[in-house]
Design a protein around this motif. Structure first.
Motif, PDB file in Angstrom:
ATOM      1  N   TYR A  52       0.823  -1.219   0.000  1.00  0.00           N
ATOM      2  CA  TYR A  52       0.000   0.000   0.000  1.00  0.00           C
ATOM      3  C   TYR A  52       0.853   1.264   0.000  1.00  0.00           C
ATOM      4  O   TYR A  52       0.414   2.315  -0.457  1.00  0.00           O
ATOM      5  N   GLN A  53       2.078   1.157   0.455  1.00  0.00           N
ATOM      6  CA  GLN A  53       2.933   2.337   0.551  1.00  0.00           C
ATOM      7  C   GLN A  53       3.572   2.732  -0.778  1.00  0.00           C
ATOM      8  O   GLN A  53       3.994   3.870  -0.936  1.00  0.00           O
ATOM      9  N   ILE A  54       3.684   1.779  -1.720  1.00  0.00           N
ATOM     10  CA  ILE A  54       4.367   2.108  -2.984  1.00  0.00           C
ATOM     11  C   ILE A  54       3.536   1.873  -4.247  1.00  0.00           C
ATOM     12  O   ILE A  54       3.793   2.497  -5.261  1.00  0.00           O
ATOM     13  N   PHE A 153       1.083 -10.007   4.518  1.00  0.00           N
ATOM     14  CA  PHE A 153       0.156  -9.008   5.063  1.00  0.00           C
ATOM     15  C   PHE A 153       0.905  -7.876   5.742  1.00  0.00           C
ATOM     16  O   PHE A 153       1.506  -8.052   6.796  1.00  0.00           O
ATOM     17  N   HIS A 154       0.853  -6.710   5.103  1.00  0.00           N
ATOM     18  CA  HIS A 154       1.468  -5.513   5.678  1.00  0.00           C
ATOM     19  C   HIS A 154       0.353  -4.472   5.868  1.00  0.00           C
ATOM     20  O   HIS A 154       0.331  -3.439   5.195  1.00  0.00           O
ATOM     21  N   TRP A 155      -0.645  -4.832   6.697  1.00  0.00           N
ATOM     22  CA  TRP A 155      -1.683  -3.929   7.233  1.00  0.00           C
ATOM     23  C   TRP A 155      -2.867  -3.637   6.332  1.00  0.00           C
ATOM     24  O   TRP A 155      -3.881  -3.105   6.802  1.00  0.00           O
ATOM     25  N   THR A 195       3.016 -12.053   8.518  1.00  0.00           N
ATOM     26  CA  THR A 195       2.452 -10.749   8.868  1.00  0.00           C
ATOM     27  C   THR A 195       3.566  -9.761   9.199  1.00  0.00           C
ATOM     28  O   THR A 195       4.694 -10.148   9.500  1.00  0.00           O
ATOM     29  N   ASN A 196       3.225  -8.498   9.150  1.00  0.00           N
ATOM     30  CA  ASN A 196       4.155  -7.438   9.525  1.00  0.00           C
ATOM     31  C   ASN A 196       3.643  -6.719  10.773  1.00  0.00           C
ATOM     32  O   ASN A 196       2.561  -6.127  10.747  1.00  0.00           O
ATOM     33  N   GLU A 197       4.404  -6.798  11.846  1.00  0.00           N
ATOM     34  CA  GLU A 197       4.211  -5.958  13.042  1.00  0.00           C
ATOM     35  C   GLU A 197       2.811  -6.056  13.652  1.00  0.00           C
ATOM     36  O   GLU A 197       1.950  -5.198  13.439  1.00  0.00           O
ATOM     37  N   PHE A 198       2.639  -7.083  14.470  1.00  0.00           N
ATOM     38  CA  PHE A 198       1.323  -7.321  15.083  1.00  0.00           C
ATOM     39  C   PHE A 198       0.748  -6.089  15.767  1.00  0.00           C
ATOM     40  O   PHE A 198      -0.422  -5.775  15.621  1.00  0.00           O
ATOM     41  N   GLY A 209      -6.821   3.407  18.053  1.00  0.00           N
ATOM     42  CA  GLY A 209      -7.586   4.144  17.040  1.00  0.00           C
ATOM     43  C   GLY A 209      -6.757   5.051  16.144  1.00  0.00           C
ATOM     44  O   GLY A 209      -7.308   5.860  15.404  1.00  0.00           O
ATOM     45  N   ARG A 210      -5.432   4.905  16.164  1.00  0.00           N
ATOM     46  CA  ARG A 210      -4.603   5.808  15.357  1.00  0.00           C
ATOM     47  C   ARG A 210      -4.322   5.267  13.956  1.00  0.00           C
ATOM     48  O   ARG A 210      -3.944   6.001  13.066  1.00  0.00           O
ATOM     49  N   PHE A 211      -4.437   3.962  13.784  1.00  0.00           N
ATOM     50  CA  PHE A 211      -4.255   3.337  12.464  1.00  0.00           C
ATOM     51  C   PHE A 211      -5.588   2.698  12.055  1.00  0.00           C
ATOM     52  O   PHE A 211      -6.492   2.555  12.869  1.00  0.00           O
ATOM     53  N   PRO A 356       9.624  11.860  15.164  1.00  0.00           N
ATOM     54  CA  PRO A 356      10.050  12.023  16.557  1.00  0.00           C
ATOM     55  C   PRO A 356      10.166  10.708  17.331  1.00  0.00           C
ATOM     56  O   PRO A 356      10.892  10.645  18.319  1.00  0.00           O
ATOM     57  N   TRP A 357       9.489   9.657  16.854  1.00  0.00           N
ATOM     58  CA  TRP A 357       9.551   8.376  17.579  1.00  0.00           C
ATOM     59  C   TRP A 357      10.861   7.628  17.320  1.00  0.00           C
ATOM     60  O   TRP A 357      11.174   6.669  18.013  1.00  0.00           O
ATOM     61  N   ILE A 358      11.639   8.070  16.311  1.00  0.00           N
ATOM     62  CA  ILE A 358      12.917   7.382  16.050  1.00  0.00           C
ATOM     63  C   ILE A 358      14.037   8.016  16.858  1.00  0.00           C
ATOM     64  O   ILE A 358      14.829   8.819  16.357  1.00  0.00           O
ATOM     65  N   THR A 384      14.489  -7.275   9.044  1.00  0.00           N
ATOM     66  CA  THR A 384      13.573  -7.131   7.908  1.00  0.00           C
ATOM     67  C   THR A 384      13.225  -5.669   7.626  1.00  0.00           C
ATOM     68  O   THR A 384      12.652  -5.375   6.580  1.00  0.00           O
ATOM     69  N   GLU A 385      13.522  -4.786   8.583  1.00  0.00           N
ATOM     70  CA  GLU A 385      13.431  -3.344   8.337  1.00  0.00           C
ATOM     71  C   GLU A 385      14.392  -2.630   9.282  1.00  0.00           C
ATOM     72  O   GLU A 385      14.476  -2.976  10.461  1.00  0.00           O
ATOM     73  N   ASN A 386      15.080  -1.631   8.735  1.00  0.00           N
ATOM     74  CA  ASN A 386      15.825  -0.673   9.544  1.00  0.00           C
ATOM     75  C   ASN A 386      16.081   0.526   8.637  1.00  0.00           C
ATOM     76  O   ASN A 386      16.436   0.360   7.469  1.00  0.00           O
ATOM     77  N   LEU A 431      16.978  -2.745   4.206  1.00  0.00           N
ATOM     78  CA  LEU A 431      16.907  -1.327   4.534  1.00  0.00           C
ATOM     79  C   LEU A 431      15.497  -0.808   4.225  1.00  0.00           C
ATOM     80  O   LEU A 431      14.966  -1.036   3.124  1.00  0.00           O
ATOM     81  N   TRP A 432      14.886  -0.113   5.181  1.00  0.00           N
ATOM     82  CA  TRP A 432      13.621   0.575   4.939  1.00  0.00           C
ATOM     83  C   TRP A 432      13.938   2.027   4.684  1.00  0.00           C
ATOM     84  O   TRP A 432      14.365   2.703   5.594  1.00  0.00           O
ATOM     85  N   SER A 433      13.816   2.521   3.429  1.00  0.00           N
ATOM     86  CA  SER A 433      13.111   1.828   2.385  1.00  0.00           C
ATOM     87  C   SER A 433      13.774   2.142   1.046  1.00  0.00           C
ATOM     88  O   SER A 433      14.563   3.070   0.939  1.00  0.00           O
ATOM     89  N   PHE A 438       4.311   6.268   0.877  1.00  0.00           N
ATOM     90  CA  PHE A 438       3.171   6.678   1.710  1.00  0.00           C
ATOM     91  C   PHE A 438       3.410   6.197   3.144  1.00  0.00           C
ATOM     92  O   PHE A 438       3.310   5.007   3.420  1.00  0.00           O
ATOM     93  N   GLU A 439       3.755   7.129   4.010  1.00  0.00           N
ATOM     94  CA  GLU A 439       4.122   6.779   5.381  1.00  0.00           C
ATOM     95  C   GLU A 439       2.881   6.819   6.286  1.00  0.00           C
ATOM     96  O   GLU A 439       2.792   7.566   7.244  1.00  0.00           O
ATOM     97  N   TRP A 440       1.885   6.017   5.922  1.00  0.00           N
ATOM     98  CA  TRP A 440       0.680   5.837   6.745  1.00  0.00           C
ATOM     99  C   TRP A 440       0.086   7.187   7.160  1.00  0.00           C
ATOM    100  O   TRP A 440      -0.109   8.045   6.299  1.00  0.00           O
ATOM    101  N   CYS A 441      -0.152   7.414   8.434  1.00  0.00           N
ATOM    102  CA  CYS A 441      -0.812   8.670   8.842  1.00  0.00           C
ATOM    103  C   CYS A 441       0.039   9.902   8.547  1.00  0.00           C
ATOM    104  O   CYS A 441      -0.497  11.016   8.460  1.00  0.00           O
TER     105      CYS A 441
HETATM  106  C1  GBH Z   1       7.362   0.245  10.212  1.00  0.00           C
HETATM  107  O1  GBH Z   1       6.683   0.450  11.406  1.00  0.00           O
HETATM  108  C2  GBH Z   1       6.403  -0.238   9.150  1.00  0.00           C
HETATM  109  O2  GBH Z   1       6.522  -1.630   8.965  1.00  0.00           O
HETATM  110  C3  GBH Z   1       6.549   0.472   7.834  1.00  0.00           C
HETATM  111  O3  GBH Z   1       5.421   0.215   7.055  1.00  0.00           O
HETATM  112  C4  GBH Z   1       6.766   1.946   8.077  1.00  0.00           C
HETATM  113  O4  GBH Z   1       6.765   2.689   6.899  1.00  0.00           O
HETATM  114  C5  GBH Z   1       8.081   2.095   8.779  1.00  0.00           C
HETATM  115  O5  GBH Z   1       8.069   1.393   9.979  1.00  0.00           O
HETATM  116  C6  GBH Z   1       8.440   3.534   9.122  1.00  0.00           C
HETATM  117  O6  GBH Z   1       7.499   4.049   9.993  1.00  0.00           O
HETATM  118  O7  GBH Z   1       3.430   8.485  15.238  1.00  0.00           O
HETATM  119  O8  GBH Z   1       4.018   8.286  17.589  1.00  0.00           O
HETATM  120  O9  GBH Z   1       2.007   7.257  16.746  1.00  0.00           O
HETATM  121  C7  GBH Z   1       7.484   0.853  12.506  1.00  0.00           C
HETATM  122  C8  GBH Z   1       6.683   0.873  13.783  1.00  0.00           C
HETATM  123  C9  GBH Z   1       4.739   1.787  14.779  1.00  0.00           C
HETATM  124  C10 GBH Z   1       6.478   3.207  14.133  1.00  0.00           C
HETATM  125  C11 GBH Z   1       3.795   2.976  14.809  1.00  0.00           C
HETATM  126  C12 GBH Z   1       5.552   4.390  14.162  1.00  0.00           C
HETATM  127  C13 GBH Z   1       3.637   5.306  15.217  1.00  0.00           C
HETATM  128  C14 GBH Z   1       4.288   6.233  16.172  1.00  0.00           C
HETATM  129  N1  GBH Z   1       5.777   2.007  13.816  1.00  0.00           N
HETATM  130  N2  GBH Z   1       4.519   4.148  15.141  1.00  0.00           N
HETATM  131  S1  GBH Z   1       3.349   7.656  16.460  1.00  0.00           S
END
Ligand code: GBH
Length: 479
Positions: A52-54, A153-155, A195-198, A209-211, A356-358, A384-386, A431-433, A438-441
């Motif tokens: 879904y991201q690409i 399955f990646h979400w 699956t990816n990331e339970f 409720g954030r995703f 900011p979470w990294i 599998t991701e970094n 390596l991600w990515s 599309f970085e989700w939210c």
């Molecule tokens: C991975 O998730 C995903 O597998 C990948 O799809 C994604 O693109 C990549 O990381 C980079 O994010 O905004 O404070 O609510 C990593 C784990 C869990 C990290 C949810 C971000 C939301 C933090 N993710 N989290 S917050």
């Protein structure tokens, strides 16, 4: 007096070596000492992406909607209202993306399949055009000598499945989908992740409720959603094994919470190990031990999940590898408490990347491998991701000098190297990515790619980090 420089030191070493009759080809003056952090022969270097991201092509060739289509189209959810409708349009540009991979010199590519492209309603009638797309991508990879690693399955759960992960039937539908993919791709694909990331598709989607689907269920129901997630994994493993050759490697990709001992002394190391089991109790610990840890069941009490006969046997299915997605970590220290450890609070001044979470914790790659191996001894591990987001800008010379991403990657690979030298069975790194996506939210506001994507023209441009990664791969060593 002129100070003694690194170059002088090199001359001294070379002179001493010449005197002793030894040649030092790896320490030629002015050359990087790549041999110092040499990875094992056969180590797999790759990049990771998710459908879904690409892909884009959201309605192309009969694809059905996923819960992320619905969610991202809901006003106010994503930054700028961004959706994955077009994304990187890899649905049409996949050949270009395989070229990028080939130019990097990677030997592997981790990608995911959009379940609703193949089964538009999640179950029932498959859509042959959807499968055809993945046939084309796999064939293109193989023609370029790149080994595909496929996440099922990646979400992006098919929106048509009633109740989504609240329903046990979804776990069964997943197993049917896994069986279908195994039947059609396992002649050419030999590595699958269920699956990816339970926690992201269960807790964050159904409890916080954030995703997608954006629900805030109470604890008992949220724990049941978790159970259906790990059950899907377990039934998926069984389905893959039943429908693919016995040599097929089956695993998953899990973002296990990572705990780094505050000091590398026995008591803090033990504290980090305990924290790893507790902090991953409902997911990885349960899979690896074939049962919910007692401490988890006690903690959840009446809210603990309802388990049916056979569930735990499926969930505990032996895996060929554990894939770990790792971006950050928490520090842990031993204390006198009953649980034996304390998780250190995160300092507001702690350095972090654009997201900011990294928090930049390069030790995370080493310690996630070590803690998981010490606790559960999986036969093989992949990262599998970094990777990380960075505030990339295109210069007037059309370059993207993402030195902060290079710093992040170099430090993480330095610590991962340590795990390989200590004999932990780390087989590869994704390596991600590959691309900004599309970085989700966060929509398109956060860039994780080593290739810059202009989202207006979809043009891909290698960043400095892509050059750095290519050099690392070519030397099989951190540069
Ligand atoms: C991975 O998730 C995903 O597998 C990948 O799809 C994604 O693109 C990549 O990381 C980079 O994010 O905004 O404070 O609510 C990593 C784990 C869990 C990290 C949810 C971000 C939301 C933090 N993710 N989290 S917050």
């Amino acid at each position: 007096m002129k100070s003694f420089t690194r170059r002088d030191f090199g001359k001294t070493v070379a002179a001493a070596a010449a005197f002793a009759g030894v040649s030092l080809p790896e320490i030629a003056l002015g050359q990087p000492h790549a041999a110092v952090r040499q990875y094992p022969e056969g180590f797999r270097w790759g990049c990771a992406t998710a459908a879904y991201q690409i892909e884009g092509g959201a309605t192309a060739d009969g694809r059905g909607p996923s819960i992320w289509d619905t969610f991202s189209h809901t006003p106010g959810i994503t930054v700028n209202g961004d959706t994955g409708d077009v994304a990187d349009d890899s649905y049409h540009l996949y050949k270009e993306d395989v070229k990028l991979l080939r130019n990097l010199g990677v030997s592997a590519y981790r990608m995911s399949i959009s379940w609703s492209r193949v089964f538009p309603s999640g179950t029932g009638q498959p859509n042959p055009l959807g499968l055809d797309y993945y046939n084309r991508v796999v064939d293109e990879l193989l023609a370029n000598k790149i080994t595909p690693y496929i996440t099922l399955f990646h979400w992006d759960l098919p929106a048509a499945l009633p109740g989504g992960w609240q329903s046990r039937d979804t776990s069964k539908a997943f197993a049917d989908y896994a069986a279908y993919i195994a039947k059609h791709l396992s002649d050419r694909v030999h590595h699958f992740m269920t699956t990816n990331e339970f926690t992201c598709f269960t807790d964050i989607g159904y409890r916080d409720g954030r995703f997608a689907p954006g629900l805030k269920l109470p604890a008992a129901q949220a724990n049941q959603v978790r159970h259906h997630g790990i059950l899907a994994h377990g039934l998926g493993v069984q389905a893959l094994r039943a429908n693919a050759p016995s040599t097929t490697q089956v695993g998953l990709a899990e973002n296990a919470n990572v705990y780094v001992p505050i000091m590398e002394t026995p008591k803090h190391i033990e504290a980090a190990r305990r924290a790893t089991r507790d902090g991953n109790a409902p997911f990885l610990a349960t899979l690896m031990e074939g049962k919910y840890p007692d401490s988890y069941l006690q903690r959840e009490g009446a809210n603990a999940p309802k388990v049916e006969p056979g569930d735990m046997q499926a969930i505990g299915s032996k895996l060929d590898f554990v894939g770990l997605n790792v971006y950050t970590a928490d520090y842990v220290s031993a204390d006198g408490s009953a649980q034996g450890y304390a998780i250190e609070p995160r300092q507001t001044s702690y350095p972090h990347m654009a997201s900011p979470w990294i928090n930049i914790t390069p030790e995370c790659v080493y310690w996630t491998v070590r803690n998981v191996c010490d606790l559960w001894k999986p036969p093989a591990i992949y990262i599998t991701e970094n990777g990380c987001s960075a505030d990339d800008v295109v210069t007037s010379a059309n370059r993207i000098e993402d030195t902060d991403r290079v710093m992040y990657l170099r430090n993480h690979l330095t610590h991962l190297h340590r795990a390989t030298t200590e004999g932990y069975p780390v087989k590869g790194y994704f390596l991600w990515s590959l691309l900004d996506n599309f970085e989700w939210c966060d929509g398109y506001s956060k860039r994780f790619g080593i290739h810059y994507v202009d989202f207006k023209t979809l043009k891909r441009t290698p960043k400095l980090s892509a050059e750095w990664y290519r050099e690392t791969i070519a030397r099989n060593a951190v540069v």
